[in-house]
Design an enzyme around this catalytic site. Structure first.
Site: not given
Ligand code: 13P
Ligand code: G3H
Ligand code: ZN
Length: 310
Positions: A50, A83-84, A135, A179, A214-215, A255, A257
């Site tokens: 990210s 990511d993002h 997205e 998230h 998706a955690s 995904n 995290d």
């Molecule tokens: P979680 O917070 O559900 O793990 O999602 C992570 C995510 O989508 C990172 O892009």
């Molecule tokens: O979608 C977000 C991810 O969990 C990344 O989180 O921006 O804190 O690294 P972060």
């Molecule tokens: Zn995400």
């Protein structure tokens, strides 16, 4: 093997009825925990970075750690993904800096602006052999310190137009995941809009869909965090059976995290409580790394179904 794009991974996942895990990486122990699990399970993997990870660990360190993982885990196809990425510049910087996949996240923009920048990113990425995720719709939850209270579910009527006009290679959709570690309110029945996923996949045949947020927020981690001095009451994730159902459908990338964060925090809190005299970081980072590896191994086999698919 060198870094790969997600093209082949997604084709196999789509037709094989499984999903590839996309795990966020921020330090060496996380990279090692994930990739050692994938090497043992012969699973393909997406390591994603990210904006916050680049700010924390530095782009070069992250790329070099992933290069080390490639060397140490020779059987694992690894894609390195942004990511993002919220603007063209960050996507370009990662494409120029060795990533094989980028996400342009224009989900907070008006639709036409999202189309315009996504198309610009695709043109640059494809010219450099890199694939692009975009997205539509917006997830609730915390993302780079921004909190969105409500879901804005993806409108299936938009997806075909978006994919055709931009040329993106995969699409993240909002069906009720979010998230962070607080995805549902206590007492609320976890629900995902599988009807939207089905509608989207009918409109985009053979097209890979991505699930963010998706955690599953394993309750044994939450209990351990709280037992050893943490304060995460009511942390709730997506039930694993729903993720399995998604993995069997057009969803090719899932995904994760927050579960990594939880595994590490639970292991370190327990270590400090049980061994209060320890002060060598290796003493508590070793069980933290092992906790990441165990959690990822469980996901590969029981949730994603991508074990043995490398
Ligand atoms: P979680 O917070 O559900 O793990 O999602 C992570 C995510 O989508 C990172 O892009
Ligand atoms: O979608 C977000 C991810 O969990 C990344 O989180 O921006 O804190 O690294 P972060
Ligand atoms: Zn995400």
């Amino acid at each position: 093997m060198p870094l790969v794009t997600t093209t082949e991974m997604f084709k196999k996942a789509y037709h094989g009825g499984y999903a590839v895990g996309a795990f966020n990486v921020n330090n060496m122990e996380i990279v090692q925990g994930i990739t050692e699990a994938c090497q043992e399970q012969k699973a393909p993997v997406i390591l994603q970075v990210s904006k916050g990870a680049r700010a924390y660990a530095n782009h070069t360190y992250l790329v070099k750690m992933v290069e080390a993982a490639i060397k140490e885990c020779p059987d694992v196809p690894i894609a390195l993904h942004l990511d993002h990425g919220t603007d063209f510049e960050i996507c370009k910087s990662c494409i120029d800096g060795g990533f094989t996949s980028v996400m342009f996240d224009g989900s907070a923009m008006p639709y036409e602006d999202n189309v315009k920048v996504a198309k610009q990113v695709v043109e640059y990425a494809h010219a450099h052999g890199v694939v692009v995720e975009a997205e539509l719709g917006q997830l609730a939850g915390v993302e780079d310190d921004v909190v969105a209270e409500d879901h804005q579910y993806t409108d299936p009527a938009q997806v075909q137009d978006f994919v055709e006009r931009t040329g993106v290679d995969s699409l993240a959709i909002a069906i009720g995941t979010s998230h962070g570690a607080y995805k549902f309110k206590p007492g609320q029945k976890p629900q995902l809009r599988f009807d939207i996923l089905e509608d989207v996949s009918k409109r985009l045949p053979e097209f890979p869909i991505v699930l963010h947020g998706a955690s599953s927020v394993p309750q044994d981690f939450v209990a351990k965090v709280n037992q050893y001095g943490g304060a995460m009451p009511d942390a709730i994730g997506i039930p694993e059976e729903m993720l399995r159902q998604a993995a069997e459908s057009a969803v090719c990338k899932i995904n994760i995290d927050s579960d990594i964060r939880l595994a590490i925090t639970a292991a370190i809190r327990e270590h400090f409580a049980v061994h209060p005299a320890d002060f060598d970081p290796r003493q508590y980072l070793k069980p933290a790394r092992q906790a990441v590896k165990d959690m990822v191994t469980h996901k590969l086999i029981n949730v994603l179904g991508c074990n043995g698919k490398a």
